[in-house]
Design a protein around this motif. Structure first.
Motif, PDB file in Angstrom:
ATOM      1  N   ALA A  29     -21.599   3.830   9.314  1.00  0.00           N
ATOM      2  CA  ALA A  29     -21.400   4.266   7.928  1.00  0.00           C
ATOM      3  C   ALA A  29     -21.671   5.758   7.788  1.00  0.00           C
ATOM      4  O   ALA A  29     -20.965   6.452   7.056  1.00  0.00           O
ATOM      5  CB  ALA A  29     -22.295   3.470   6.986  1.00  0.00           C
ATOM      6  N   TYR A  34     -17.181  10.162   2.637  1.00  0.00           N
ATOM      7  CA  TYR A  34     -16.960   9.400   1.417  1.00  0.00           C
ATOM      8  C   TYR A  34     -16.599  10.345   0.278  1.00  0.00           C
ATOM      9  O   TYR A  34     -17.056  11.486   0.246  1.00  0.00           O
ATOM     10  CB  TYR A  34     -18.222   8.600   1.062  1.00  0.00           C
ATOM     11  N   LYS A  39     -20.721   6.383  -3.212  1.00  0.00           N
ATOM     12  CA  LYS A  39     -19.999   5.557  -2.233  1.00  0.00           C
ATOM     13  C   LYS A  39     -20.607   5.656  -0.833  1.00  0.00           C
ATOM     14  O   LYS A  39     -20.355   4.808   0.005  1.00  0.00           O
ATOM     15  CB  LYS A  39     -18.523   5.918  -2.223  1.00  0.00           C
ATOM     16  N   GLU A  40     -21.405   6.674  -0.593  1.00  0.00           N
ATOM     17  CA  GLU A  40     -22.116   6.753   0.684  1.00  0.00           C
ATOM     18  C   GLU A  40     -23.132   5.622   0.814  1.00  0.00           C
ATOM     19  O   GLU A  40     -23.431   5.176   1.910  1.00  0.00           O
ATOM     20  CB  GLU A  40     -22.857   8.088   0.806  1.00  0.00           C
ATOM     21  N   ASN A  43     -21.350   0.782  -0.175  1.00  0.00           N
ATOM     22  CA  ASN A  43     -20.143   0.407   0.546  1.00  0.00           C
ATOM     23  C   ASN A  43     -20.481  -0.793   1.423  1.00  0.00           C
ATOM     24  O   ASN A  43     -21.663  -1.081   1.661  1.00  0.00           O
ATOM     25  CB  ASN A  43     -19.578   1.597   1.336  1.00  0.00           C
TER      26      ASN A  43
END
Length: 117
Positions: A29, A34, A39-40, A43
């Motif tokens: 991730a 992002y 959204k980091e 998700n």
């Protein structure tokens, strides 16, 4: 070692293994970009990783009902092997001489402790 201790030690090792998987998910991730800060953290990879961490924590708590506190860090040290394996396999990381020596020292410590039980 009695069978109950072996069973709960395997539960502990399972928790350690899935914790390592969770760390890999977090690294994957982190390697992505992002569109926004939110959204980091919100998700599927991050949420999945922290969900797995929760399960790993619960398995460790369950295992410590039988596993002696002195044995826990020894079992937890196996995570170095899982992480090294995943690093080489998934991220194409190289194992240098220092890592090999460190892993051998960890194995030696685990073996020495196992012999003394």
């Amino acid at each position: 070692m009695n069978s109950e201790l072996i069973f709960f030690s395997l539960i502990f090792l399972f928790g350690t293994f899935i914790s390592s998987i969770s760390q890999v998910l977090l690294k994957k991730a982190a390697m992505r970009t992002y569109p926004s800060k939110i959204k980091e953290y919100v998700n599927p990879l991050v949420i999945g990783a922290y969900s797995i961490f929760l399960i790993a924590t619960l398995t460790t708590v369950l295992a410590y009902q039988v596993v002696p506190l002195s044995l826990g860090p020894i079992l937890e040290a196996t995570s170095y092997f899982y992480i090294t394996f995943f690093g080489v396999w998934l991220f194409k990381e190289r194992i240098d001489r220092r890592k090999i020596v460190a892993l051998l020292l960890i194995v030696s410590g685990i073996l020495l402790y196992s012999i003394s039980i």
